[in-house]
Design a protein around this motif. Sequence first.
Motif, short mmCIF file in Angstrom:
data_model
loop_
_atom_site.label_atom_id
_atom_site.label_comp_id
_atom_site.label_asym_id
_atom_site.label_seq_id
_atom_site.Cartn_x
_atom_site.Cartn_y
_atom_site.Cartn_z
N LEU A 2 1.08 -0.96 -0.11
CA LEU A 2 0.03 -0.05 0.16
C LEU A 2 0.82 1.12 0.07
CD1 LEU A 2 -2.60 1.39 0.13
CD2 LEU A 2 -2.92 1.03 2.83
N CYS A 3 2.03 1.21 0.66
CA CYS A 3 3.10 2.34 0.63
C CYS A 3 3.53 2.70 -0.72
CB CYS A 3 3.80 2.28 1.64
SG CYS A 3 5.28 3.58 2.02
N GLU A 4 3.81 1.41 -1.11
CA GLU A 4 4.40 1.84 -2.53
C GLU A 4 3.55 2.11 -3.45
OE1 GLU A 4 5.90 -2.23 -3.53
OE2 GLU A 4 7.29 -2.21 -2.07
N ALA A 5 2.30 1.82 -3.41
CA ALA A 5 1.21 2.37 -4.24
C ALA A 5 0.97 4.00 -3.97
CB ALA A 5 -0.08 1.65 -4.11
N MET A 6 0.92 4.36 -2.68
CA MET A 6 1.07 5.78 -2.47
C MET A 6 1.92 6.35 -2.71
SD MET A 6 -1.92 6.74 -0.64
CE MET A 6 -1.15 8.09 0.28
N GLU A 7 3.26 6.00 -2.76
CA GLU A 7 4.42 6.75 -3.15
C GLU A 7 4.93 6.65 -4.60
OE1 GLU A 7 5.45 9.12 -1.02
OE2 GLU A 7 3.75 8.39 0.42
N ALA A 8 4.18 6.02 -5.45
CA ALA A 8 4.52 5.76 -6.80
C ALA A 8 4.59 7.03 -7.52
CB ALA A 8 3.63 4.75 -7.48
N GLU A 9 5.59 7.39 -8.47
CA GLU A 9 5.75 8.46 -9.11
C GLU A 9 4.41 8.69 -9.70
OE1 GLU A 9 8.41 10.36 -12.86
OE2 GLU A 9 8.99 8.44 -11.89
N VAL A 10 3.66 7.79 -10.34
CA VAL A 10 2.33 7.95 -11.07
C VAL A 10 1.50 7.07 -10.32
CG1 VAL A 10 0.68 7.94 -12.96
CG2 VAL A 10 3.28 8.72 -13.22
N VAL A 11 0.31 7.63 -9.72
CA VAL A 11 -0.43 6.82 -8.80
C VAL A 11 -1.28 6.08 -9.59
CG1 VAL A 11 -2.18 6.72 -6.86
CG2 VAL A 11 -0.45 8.33 -6.84
N ASP A 12 -1.33 4.80 -9.41
CA ASP A 12 -2.34 3.74 -10.03
C ASP A 12 -3.61 3.82 -9.29
OD1 ASP A 12 -4.07 1.79 -10.95
OD2 ASP A 12 -1.96 0.68 -11.88
N ALA A 13 -4.55 4.45 -9.77
CA ALA A 13 -5.94 4.63 -8.99
C ALA A 13 -6.65 3.43 -8.50
CB ALA A 13 -6.89 5.62 -9.80
N ALA A 14 -6.66 2.56 -9.71
CA ALA A 14 -7.30 1.20 -9.56
C ALA A 14 -6.49 0.34 -8.48
CB ALA A 14 -7.15 0.25 -10.77
N LEU A 15 -5.26 0.21 -8.40
CA LEU A 15 -4.61 -0.35 -7.48
C LEU A 15 -4.55 0.13 -6.14
CD1 LEU A 15 -2.34 -2.72 -6.74
CD2 LEU A 15 -0.62 -1.09 -7.48
N LEU A 16 -4.46 1.46 -6.30
CA LEU A 16 -4.48 2.27 -4.64
C LEU A 16 -5.86 1.99 -4.09
CD1 LEU A 16 -2.99 4.16 -2.60
CD2 LEU A 16 -4.01 6.06 -4.01
N GLY A 17 -6.92 2.09 -5.02
CA GLY A 17 -8.31 1.91 -4.19
C GLY A 17 -8.32 0.62 -3.75
N LYS A 18 -7.88 -0.33 -4.42
CA LYS A 18 -8.09 -1.54 -4.18
C LYS A 18 -7.43 -2.18 -2.72
CE LYS A 18 -7.33 -6.64 -5.64
NZ LYS A 18 -6.47 -6.77 -4.38
N LEU A 19 -6.16 -1.63 -2.89
CA LEU A 19 -5.28 -1.80 -1.43
C LEU A 19 -5.87 -1.33 -0.27
CD1 LEU A 19 -1.63 -2.04 -3.17
CD2 LEU A 19 -2.98 -3.95 -2.28
N ALA A 20 -6.15 0.20 -0.69
CA ALA A 20 -6.71 0.93 0.52
C ALA A 20 -8.05 0.33 1.12
CB ALA A 20 -6.78 2.32 0.04
N LYS A 21 -8.65 -0.37 0.18
CA LYS A 21 -10.01 -0.98 0.74
C LYS A 21 -9.70 -2.26 1.33
CE LYS A 21 -14.69 -2.23 -0.88
NZ LYS A 21 -15.31 -2.41 -2.16
N ASP A 22 -8.55 -3.22 0.81
CA ASP A 22 -8.19 -4.26 1.59
C ASP A 22 -7.81 -3.88 2.92
OD1 ASP A 22 -9.02 -5.69 -0.79
OD2 ASP A 22 -6.94 -5.86 -1.48
#
Length: 254
Positions: free
Chosen positions: A191-211
């Motif tokens: 989740l941290c990696e998804a948050m700090e990515a240079e370009v945020v992948d909304a689908a991945l971030l949303g899924k992980l945050a929900k998980d």
Amino acid sequence: MSHAIELFREYMGTGLVVIWFLLSLVYLFLKEESKQIRILFVYVPVILLLLFFNPLFAGFLAEYMGDEIYYRILWLLPVTVVIAYTCVVIGNRLAGKKRILWAVGSVILAVVSGAYIYSNVYFARAENQYHVPDSVVGICDAIALPGREVTAVFPLEMIQYVRQYSPVVCMPYGREILVEGWNEWATQNELCEAMEAEVVDAALLGKLAKDYGCIYIVLESNREIKGNLTETGYEWFCEVNGYNVYRNAELITF
């Protein structure tokens, strides 16, 4: 041993304070009559220093507690108290102008032995009475839900302040994520990696945050996002001091 010596060099700073501390230990060893004072201000510091520079002790602590916290043994040294006590003892044994000169000299010595701490790049003027960024205060107040805790994922620059301000705002990871070796799971958190990515992948971030059960996602307003968080159930909630807050209302249960 070399690691301990390097840590002590960094701890010494300009070196003058440590010199006055060691001289104070010698003076108290020779002149102090109180048994309790000798134990606290002479024997204990000497034992701590001997342990700190002991290769066996250093190796044991490094193996079971990690190199990152070994330097904290030096925090146990009563440097300031020993120096202050020694200066007072010497001053009380003087009289008249000699006592005044000693007091003034001690103050001057203390000043020139250190550095102006507020010139350090890691210090900044407090923005509020809580001594945390205004953005943290505003976001925590905005996402608070009466009578319950909430979970939110924050950018790395904010996580060390959130718990200082609010006891009811929880996070999927905390300050340990910033220190390599503290927690292997945390430093590799997806989740941290998804948050700090240079370009945020909304689908991945949303899924992980929900998980992870995060009701809120906090992102800098200028972050580049690929996709749309609304497709993952997160709707734009508010904007606070340059940060966008997204909320997944489905995760709010009472």
